[in-house]
Design a protein around this motif. Sequence first.
Motif, PDB file in Angstrom:
ATOM      1  N   PRO A   1       0.782  -1.247   0.000  1.00 47.10           N
ATOM      2  CA  PRO A   1       0.000   0.000   0.000  1.00 47.10           C
ATOM      3  C   PRO A   1       0.806   1.285   0.000  1.00 47.10           C
ATOM      4  O   PRO A   1       0.221   2.368  -0.137  1.00 47.10           O
ATOM      5  CB  PRO A   1      -0.814  -0.109   1.287  1.00 47.10           C
ATOM      6  N   TYR A   2       2.130   1.219   0.136  1.00 42.76           N
ATOM      7  CA  TYR A   2       2.889   2.434   0.438  1.00 42.76           C
ATOM      8  C   TYR A   2       3.704   2.993  -0.718  1.00 42.76           C
ATOM      9  O   TYR A   2       4.406   3.987  -0.543  1.00 42.76           O
ATOM     10  CB  TYR A   2       3.804   2.174   1.643  1.00 42.76           C
ATOM     11  N   PHE A   3       3.629   2.413  -1.909  1.00 38.72           N
ATOM     12  CA  PHE A   3       4.445   2.887  -3.017  1.00 38.72           C
ATOM     13  C   PHE A   3       4.257   4.390  -3.241  1.00 38.72           C
ATOM     14  O   PHE A   3       3.182   4.858  -3.596  1.00 38.72           O
ATOM     15  CB  PHE A   3       4.097   2.142  -4.307  1.00 38.72           C
ATOM     16  N   GLY A   4       5.333   5.160  -3.005  1.00 39.76           N
ATOM     17  CA  GLY A   4       5.350   6.596  -3.288  1.00 39.76           C
ATOM     18  C   GLY A   4       4.529   7.463  -2.374  1.00 39.76           C
ATOM     19  O   GLY A   4       4.439   8.677  -2.586  1.00 39.76           O
ATOM     20  N   ALA A   5       3.911   6.900  -1.339  1.00 40.86           N
ATOM     21  CA  ALA A   5       2.892   7.614  -0.569  1.00 40.86           C
ATOM     22  C   ALA A   5       3.464   8.591   0.460  1.00 40.86           C
ATOM     23  O   ALA A   5       4.553   8.397   1.004  1.00 40.86           O
ATOM     24  CB  ALA A   5       1.986   6.625   0.140  1.00 40.86           C
ATOM     25  N   THR A   6       2.678   9.635   0.730  1.00 40.28           N
ATOM     26  CA  THR A   6       2.911  10.492   1.883  1.00 40.28           C
ATOM     27  C   THR A   6       2.341   9.764   3.095  1.00 40.28           C
ATOM     28  O   THR A   6       1.176   9.365   3.093  1.00 40.28           O
ATOM     29  CB  THR A   6       2.226  11.850   1.703  1.00 40.28           C
ATOM     30  N   ILE A   7       3.153   9.595   4.123  1.00 41.75           N
ATOM     31  CA  ILE A   7       2.799   8.736   5.260  1.00 41.75           C
ATOM     32  C   ILE A   7       2.456   9.558   6.503  1.00 41.75           C
ATOM     33  O   ILE A   7       3.157  10.498   6.851  1.00 41.75           O
ATOM     34  CB  ILE A   7       3.966   7.777   5.583  1.00 41.75           C
ATOM     35  N   GLY A   8       1.382   9.165   7.190  1.00 41.04           N
ATOM     36  CA  GLY A   8       0.978   9.813   8.433  1.00 41.04           C
ATOM     37  C   GLY A   8      -0.230   9.097   9.033  1.00 41.04           C
ATOM     38  O   GLY A   8      -0.810   8.228   8.413  1.00 41.04           O
ATOM     39  N   ARG A   9      -0.669   9.458  10.252  1.00 43.20           N
ATOM     40  CA  ARG A   9      -0.034  10.461  11.066  1.00 43.20           C
ATOM     41  C   ARG A   9       1.336  10.055  11.567  1.00 43.20           C
ATOM     42  O   ARG A   9       2.139  10.930  11.921  1.00 43.20           O
ATOM     43  CB  ARG A   9      -0.881  10.731  12.328  1.00 43.20           C
ATOM     44  N   TYR A  10       1.577   8.768  11.637  1.00 44.09           N
ATOM     45  CA  TYR A  10       2.830   8.343  12.241  1.00 44.09           C
ATOM     46  C   TYR A  10       3.560   7.367  11.336  1.00 44.09           C
ATOM     47  O   TYR A  10       3.141   6.226  11.165  1.00 44.09           O
ATOM     48  CB  TYR A  10       2.579   7.685  13.609  1.00 44.09           C
TER      49      TYR A  10
ATOM     50  N   LYS B   1      -5.511  19.508  19.633  1.00 46.02           N
ATOM     51  CA  LYS B   1      -5.426  18.645  20.808  1.00 46.02           C
ATOM     52  C   LYS B   1      -4.084  17.929  20.760  1.00 46.02           C
ATOM     53  O   LYS B   1      -3.589  17.596  19.679  1.00 46.02           O
ATOM     54  CB  LYS B   1      -6.576  17.632  20.798  1.00 46.02           C
ATOM     55  N   LYS B   2      -3.489  17.703  21.914  1.00 44.91           N
ATOM     56  CA  LYS B   2      -2.191  17.028  21.934  1.00 44.91           C
ATOM     57  C   LYS B   2      -2.280  15.694  21.199  1.00 44.91           C
ATOM     58  O   LYS B   2      -3.189  14.889  21.427  1.00 44.91           O
ATOM     59  CB  LYS B   2      -1.729  16.810  23.381  1.00 44.91           C
ATOM     60  N   THR B   3      -1.313  15.455  20.301  1.00 45.23           N
ATOM     61  CA  THR B   3      -1.357  14.267  19.459  1.00 45.23           C
ATOM     62  C   THR B   3       0.057  13.847  19.070  1.00 45.23           C
ATOM     63  O   THR B   3       1.044  14.396  19.590  1.00 45.23           O
ATOM     64  CB  THR B   3      -2.218  14.532  18.202  1.00 45.23           C
ATOM     65  N   LEU B   4       0.154  12.885  18.173  1.00 46.55           N
ATOM     66  CA  LEU B   4       1.439  12.449  17.625  1.00 46.55           C
ATOM     67  C   LEU B   4       1.537  12.887  16.169  1.00 46.55           C
ATOM     68  O   LEU B   4       0.538  12.950  15.461  1.00 46.55           O
ATOM     69  CB  LEU B   4       1.569  10.922  17.676  1.00 46.55           C
ATOM     70  N   CYS B   5       2.751  13.182  15.728  1.00 40.50           N
ATOM     71  CA  CYS B   5       2.952  13.537  14.326  1.00 40.50           C
ATOM     72  C   CYS B   5       4.363  13.135  13.905  1.00 40.50           C
ATOM     73  O   CYS B   5       5.350  13.531  14.531  1.00 40.50           O
ATOM     74  CB  CYS B   5       2.735  15.038  14.106  1.00 40.50           C
ATOM     75  N   ASN B   6       4.430  12.340  12.848  1.00 40.25           N
ATOM     76  CA  ASN B   6       5.709  11.860  12.321  1.00 40.25           C
ATOM     77  C   ASN B   6       5.488  11.558  10.847  1.00 40.25           C
ATOM     78  O   ASN B   6       5.073  10.464  10.481  1.00 40.25           O
ATOM     79  CB  ASN B   6       6.159  10.611  13.079  1.00 40.25           C
ATOM     80  N   LEU B   7       5.729  12.543   9.992  1.00 38.85           N
ATOM     81  CA  LEU B   7       5.394  12.451   8.568  1.00 38.85           C
ATOM     82  C   LEU B   7       6.622  12.106   7.733  1.00 38.85           C
ATOM     83  O   LEU B   7       7.749  12.487   8.063  1.00 38.85           O
ATOM     84  CB  LEU B   7       4.798  13.773   8.078  1.00 38.85           C
ATOM     85  N   THR B   8       6.383  11.402   6.619  1.00 42.97           N
ATOM     86  CA  THR B   8       7.463  11.068   5.703  1.00 42.97           C
ATOM     87  C   THR B   8       6.886  10.735   4.340  1.00 42.97           C
ATOM     88  O   THR B   8       5.669  10.750   4.141  1.00 42.97           O
ATOM     89  CB  THR B   8       8.317   9.890   6.237  1.00 42.97           C
ATOM     90  N   ASN B   9       7.763  10.436   3.392  1.00 43.04           N
ATOM     91  CA  ASN B   9       7.348   9.932   2.091  1.00 43.04           C
ATOM     92  C   ASN B   9       7.963   8.549   1.890  1.00 43.04           C
ATOM     93  O   ASN B   9       9.113   8.317   2.258  1.00 43.04           O
ATOM     94  CB  ASN B   9       7.784  10.855   0.951  1.00 43.04           C
ATOM     95  N   HIS B  10       7.175   7.643   1.305  1.00 43.84           N
ATOM     96  CA  HIS B  10       7.611   6.253   1.157  1.00 43.84           C
ATOM     97  C   HIS B  10       7.877   5.896  -0.302  1.00 43.84           C
ATOM     98  O   HIS B  10       7.403   4.875  -0.803  1.00 43.84           O
ATOM     99  CB  HIS B  10       6.556   5.312   1.748  1.00 43.84           C
ATOM    100  N   ALA B  11       8.645   6.732  -0.985  1.00 40.66           N
ATOM    101  CA  ALA B  11       9.043   6.397  -2.354  1.00 40.66           C
ATOM    102  C   ALA B  11       9.952   5.168  -2.344  1.00 40.66           C
ATOM    103  O   ALA B  11      10.796   5.011  -1.455  1.00 40.66           O
ATOM    104  CB  ALA B  11       9.762   7.569  -3.001  1.00 40.66           C
ATOM    105  N   PHE B  12       9.759   4.308  -3.341  1.00 43.97           N
ATOM    106  CA  PHE B  12      10.623   3.149  -3.554  1.00 43.97           C
ATOM    107  C   PHE B  12      11.518   3.466  -4.750  1.00 43.97           C
ATOM    108  O   PHE B  12      11.031   3.708  -5.856  1.00 43.97           O
ATOM    109  CB  PHE B  12       9.800   1.899  -3.850  1.00 43.97           C
ATOM    110  N   PHE B  13      12.832   3.413  -4.552  1.00 44.44           N
ATOM    111  CA  PHE B  13      13.789   3.815  -5.574  1.00 44.44           C
ATOM    112  C   PHE B  13      14.535   2.628  -6.166  1.00 44.44           C
ATOM    113  O   PHE B  13      14.877   1.673  -5.458  1.00 44.44           O
ATOM    114  CB  PHE B  13      14.837   4.771  -4.984  1.00 44.44           C
ATOM    115  N   ASN B  14      14.808   2.716  -7.455  1.00 41.27           N
ATOM    116  CA  ASN B  14      15.828   1.906  -8.115  1.00 41.27           C
ATOM    117  C   ASN B  14      16.554   2.871  -9.039  1.00 41.27           C
ATOM    118  O   ASN B  14      15.984   3.330 -10.027  1.00 41.27           O
ATOM    119  CB  ASN B  14      15.221   0.740  -8.899  1.00 41.27           C
ATOM    120  N   LEU B  15      17.790   3.204  -8.721  1.00 46.85           N
ATOM    121  CA  LEU B  15      18.507   4.242  -9.463  1.00 46.85           C
ATOM    122  C   LEU B  15      18.948   3.788 -10.850  1.00 46.85           C
ATOM    123  O   LEU B  15      19.394   4.603 -11.656  1.00 46.85           O
ATOM    124  CB  LEU B  15      19.706   4.735  -8.656  1.00 46.85           C
ATOM    125  N   ASN B  16      18.795   2.502 -11.140  1.00 45.51           N
ATOM    126  CA  ASN B  16      19.043   2.018 -12.496  1.00 45.51           C
ATOM    127  C   ASN B  16      17.786   2.081 -13.355  1.00 45.51           C
ATOM    128  O   ASN B  16      17.848   1.853 -14.560  1.00 45.51           O
ATOM    129  CB  ASN B  16      19.559   0.581 -12.463  1.00 45.51           C
TER     130      ASN B  16
END
Length: 389
Positions: free
Chosen positions: A108-117, A207-222
């Motif tokens: 499910p994560y190919f290239g996705a913006t990931i959150g909340r955590y 409201k106090k919460t958690l936040c840890n965002l990233t991007n889940h791109a899958f790379f092949n430099l070839n």
Amino acid sequence: MKQTLKSFFAAALVLAVAACNQPEKKDTATVTDTASAAISLDSTKFQKEIDGKKTNLYVLKNKNNMQAYFTNYGGRLVSLLVPDSAGKLVDVVVGFDSVEGFEKSTEPYFGATIGRYGNRIAKGKFKLDGKEYTLALNNGQNTLHGGKKGFQYVVWDAAQPDAQTLVLTYLSKDGEEGYPGNLNVKVTYSLTDDNELKMDYEATTDKKTLCNLTNHAFFNLNGEGSGTILDHKLQIFADQYTPVDTTLIPLGKNEAVKGTPFDFTQPETIGKRIEADNAQLKAGKGYDHNFVLNGTKVGSLNHAATVWGDKSGIVMDIYTQEPGLQFYSGNFMQGKNTFKGGAKDDFRTALALETQHFPDSPNQPAFPSTVLSPGQTYKTSSVYKFSAK
């Protein structure tokens, strides 16, 4: 002379008729990679309505003809065209040629913006101010990348202020996937003329919460479809990494990489030690671990890692404000999905290098905090810079 003119006008008439009879061109964008001469991304395949919101395909281009394609379904990086050592454009990000492809993917994560955590939270539980919160479990007994319907499955609001910038926004409502607080998120993806893909993240909460965002791109430099990433070389600017248990939850302390297969302080081929007799490699079925970045400053950002494509000569440098980098070597890719160029997502044919805070930080007091309070602004930047040798 008259005969010449007649011949000229007759030829012109034939060309005009032929032009009028040409089929109408579809709205497509051409993507090239090492495995296929040309891939056409048909923007109509990215136009759909999901949860009452419309999806689309967006393209960013810089003066060097580097191109980044996104869809607002999951805030996903679909394709990234980078010049190789011969000046040929190579698609270094794996993905699908339609929204439906991302919807149906077993990963499910190919290239996705990931959150909340981003990453894992042990047993889907954490406490804030003495109150325990329970999250959706979607990775065995743990919560991974936001839960069953993390940000990879939502439709973001998209705005493209110029040819090199895409702004995505999303309101994650109080209680979504079990997280407290209405979280307003903005992610700005920009493609600079220095061949940098910049990722700027912002968030606020009521409201106090958690936040840890990233991007889940899958790379092949070839290039997508070019085979394994095991011959890529990798350097990670980290003297420590975070050991995990068999469910990939941190054991609670960081350990030195020196003398272990996790030592990438000098450039090393990814596949050289990946099958070593090592308990941590067995737990992750390869590399799937957080590296504790040294804080090697380049301007305002830390130099996190450098990757070299062994066939293309493409080099990717990663810079970030985040304390950690999750290195995932594609251990759970099983050849069940077909990418936009026709290649399968075979075992270890792409890698992820996610800039982020550490896994399970809410339950690990010694780790940097991921708590976001009202009145604060979560703000962090990461850069993926490309060159060729």
